[in-house]
Design a protein around this motif. Structure first.
Motif, PDB file in Angstrom:
ATOM      1  N   ALA A 196      17.296   0.697 -12.287  1.00 14.53           N
ATOM      2  CA  ALA A 196      17.319   2.146 -12.052  1.00 14.53           C
ATOM      3  C   ALA A 196      15.919   2.725 -11.929  1.00 14.53           C
ATOM      4  O   ALA A 196      15.704   3.682 -11.181  1.00 14.53           O
ATOM      5  N   THR A 197      14.953   2.182 -12.659  1.00 15.89           N
ATOM      6  CA  THR A 197      13.597   2.720 -12.606  1.00 15.89           C
ATOM      7  C   THR A 197      12.696   1.941 -11.651  1.00 15.89           C
ATOM      8  O   THR A 197      11.524   2.304 -11.477  1.00 15.89           O
ATOM      9  N   PHE A 198      13.216   0.893 -11.021  1.00 13.64           N
ATOM     10  CA  PHE A 198      12.378   0.120 -10.101  1.00 13.64           C
ATOM     11  C   PHE A 198      11.819   0.961  -8.959  1.00 13.64           C
ATOM     12  O   PHE A 198      10.631   0.799  -8.612  1.00 13.64           O
ATOM     13  N   PRO A 199      12.604   1.864  -8.330  1.00 11.56           N
ATOM     14  CA  PRO A 199      12.016   2.641  -7.224  1.00 11.56           C
ATOM     15  C   PRO A 199      10.825   3.496  -7.657  1.00 11.56           C
ATOM     16  O   PRO A 199       9.915   3.723  -6.862  1.00 11.56           O
ATOM     17  N   HIS A 200      10.800   3.965  -8.906  1.00  7.14           N
ATOM     18  CA  HIS A 200       9.656   4.735  -9.380  1.00  7.14           C
ATOM     19  C   HIS A 200       8.399   3.855  -9.425  1.00  7.14           C
ATOM     20  O   HIS A 200       7.315   4.262  -8.992  1.00  7.14           O
ATOM     21  N   LEU A 201       8.559   2.645  -9.947  1.00  4.03           N
ATOM     22  CA  LEU A 201       7.439   1.718 -10.036  1.00  4.03           C
ATOM     23  C   LEU A 201       7.005   1.257  -8.648  1.00  4.03           C
ATOM     24  O   LEU A 201       5.806   1.200  -8.338  1.00  4.03           O
ATOM     25  N   HIS A 202       7.965   0.959  -7.800  1.00  2.00           N
ATOM     26  CA  HIS A 202       7.681   0.491  -6.445  1.00  2.00           C
ATOM     27  C   HIS A 202       6.911   1.557  -5.665  1.00  2.00           C
ATOM     28  O   HIS A 202       5.928   1.253  -4.967  1.00  2.00           O
ATOM     29  N   ALA A 203       7.325   2.800  -5.796  1.00  2.00           N
ATOM     30  CA  ALA A 203       6.640   3.886  -5.097  1.00  2.00           C
ATOM     31  C   ALA A 203       5.211   4.047  -5.615  1.00  2.00           C
ATOM     32  O   ALA A 203       4.273   4.251  -4.824  1.00  2.00           O
ATOM     33  N   PHE A 204       5.018   3.950  -6.926  1.00  2.00           N
ATOM     34  CA  PHE A 204       3.676   4.106  -7.473  1.00  2.00           C
ATOM     35  C   PHE A 204       2.740   3.015  -6.973  1.00  2.00           C
ATOM     36  O   PHE A 204       1.568   3.282  -6.655  1.00  2.00           O
ATOM     37  N   LEU A 205       3.211   1.787  -6.911  1.00  2.00           N
ATOM     38  CA  LEU A 205       2.348   0.697  -6.461  1.00  2.00           C
ATOM     39  C   LEU A 205       1.854   0.936  -5.037  1.00  2.00           C
ATOM     40  O   LEU A 205       0.744   0.526  -4.680  1.00  2.00           O
ATOM     41  N   HIS A 206       2.669   1.595  -4.232  1.00  2.00           N
ATOM     42  CA  HIS A 206       2.271   1.871  -2.855  1.00  2.00           C
ATOM     43  C   HIS A 206       1.371   3.108  -2.750  1.00  2.00           C
ATOM     44  O   HIS A 206       0.389   3.098  -2.015  1.00  2.00           O
ATOM     45  N   THR A 207       1.702   4.173  -3.452  1.00  2.00           N
ATOM     46  CA  THR A 207       0.985   5.437  -3.282  1.00  2.00           C
ATOM     47  C   THR A 207      -0.115   5.651  -4.308  1.00  2.00           C
ATOM     48  O   THR A 207      -1.058   6.408  -4.054  1.00  2.00           O
ATOM     49  N   LYS A 208       0.025   5.058  -5.502  1.00  2.00           N
ATOM     50  CA  LYS A 208      -0.879   5.246  -6.629  1.00  2.00           C
ATOM     51  C   LYS A 208      -0.961   6.718  -7.028  1.00  2.00           C
ATOM     52  O   LYS A 208      -1.990   7.186  -7.506  1.00  2.00           O
ATOM     53  N   ARG A 209       0.145   7.448  -6.872  1.00  2.00           N
ATOM     54  CA  ARG A 209       0.179   8.859  -7.236  1.00  2.00           C
ATOM     55  C   ARG A 209       0.662   9.005  -8.676  1.00  2.00           C
ATOM     56  O   ARG A 209       1.854   9.023  -8.964  1.00  2.00           O
TER      57      ARG A 209
END
Length: 321
Positions: A196-209
């Motif tokens: 459930a929280t993987f998309p949050h981590l995945h997005a951060f690794l790409h954007t570093k926001r």
């Protein structure tokens, strides 16, 4: 099936936990949370994991590579938005690869950074005897997947994962497509402690926001959280989380407790805040399981955890009056 060995972080002792005992009137079970989010011993990614994907970066410092990738986030996101990829597929019928049609765009094709793989992410089974200990991420065997459920799909860039994840096995080779109208992307079944929280981590690794991630973890405080002027990285001279003083954290905790109390009542407030804690805990488990040691990521998790614990303390104090 590829798997990584388990690398659990240290267990929390009872002295390291914060306990919240609800009022005798409702008498729900006591709540116990670790005082801090434990960190595994630091490890750097293998140089070969990066160079097999991008040989031209063989001599580049890792922090340079990560900042370079963060700068390419807009082009990566634009490229993903151009692809026609289903949001999920049945677990029992995951293909080895899929053809993703490329929609026309006004972007110059040379400026786009297309994904290299599609991750099919599901949750691994956690041990009930050690729920706070992350399990290592692993590739899932398709034959062992239940046939009744679907699994979400996430287009990803292998170089981003290789530059951040020390415990992720090498992804299968992705060959560039010769077609201008479609991409053939390998589908990689992946299990993590908390899907459930993987998309949050995945997005951060790409954007570093870091600011976007913190809003995701504490959505009711969005209007009180500062925005980052540019994508942050662990190599920044001043990190996003460094601007949060102790006084500011206390004010955020009071606001979080007040919102939870006014919207859900005394008992509902505890449940609401525990739901926040569950999200942070799931993100933490995934971070440990994949072996990610990004300073800003850990800072955001620690910050959110501190605010949630202080808000829980505030609610308990209100109940005891």
């Amino acid at each position: 099936m590829l798997q990584v060995a388990s690398h659990p972080v240290p267990h929390f002792s009872m002295m390291d936990r914060v306990s919240y005992h609800a009022s005798p009137v409702a008498s729900p079970p006591s709540l116990q949370l670790p005082r801090n989010l434990a960190r595994p011993p630091f490890a750097e990614v293998e140089r070969s994991a990066v160079t097999v994907i991008a040989p031209e970066l063989a001599d580049a410092p890792f922090e340079y590579i990560r900042r370079y990738l963060a700068g390419q986030a807009p082009q990566m996101i634009a490229a993903v938005n151009m692809l026609s990829i289903p949001s999920s597929l049945p677990k029992s019928r995951l293909p080895a690869s899929l053809d993703a049609a490329v929609r026309p765009t006004s972007y110059p094709s040379s400026s786009l950074v297309f994904p290299t793989h599609v991750l099919a992410v599901s949750s691994s089974k956690s041990s009930p005897s050690s729920p706070s200990t992350p399990t290592a991420a692993s590739f899932a065997a398709q034959a062992q997947m239940p046939s009744s459920a679907t699994v979400p799909l996430y287009p990803t860039h292998s170089l981003v994962l290789a530059a951040h994840c020390t415990l992720l096995p090498q992804l299968p080779t992705s060959k560039p497509s010769s077609k201008a109208t479609a991409l053939n992307l390998p589908v990689v079944p992946l299990t993590v402690p908390d899907a459930a929280t993987f998309p949050h981590l995945h997005a951060f690794l790409h954007t570093k926001r870091a600011d976007t991630l913190l809003v995701t973890l504490l959505p009711s405080l969005q209007s009180s959280l500062p925005a980052a002027h540019s994508p942050s990285s662990s190599g920044s001279s001043r990190s996003y989380v460094s601007q949060f003083s102790s006084e500011k954290l206390l004010r955020l905790a009071q606001a979080l407790a007040s919102t939870a109390y006014s919207q859900n009542g005394p008992q509902g407030a505890l449940q609401c805040l525990m739901a926040h804690a569950k999200v942070v805990n799931g993100l933490w488990k995934n971070t440990c399981a994949l072996g990610i040691f990004d300073t800003e990521l850990w800072g955001v998790m620690d910050l959110a955890w501190e605010v949630i614990l202080a808000a829980l303390t505030r609610i308990v104090e209100i109940q005891r009056r």
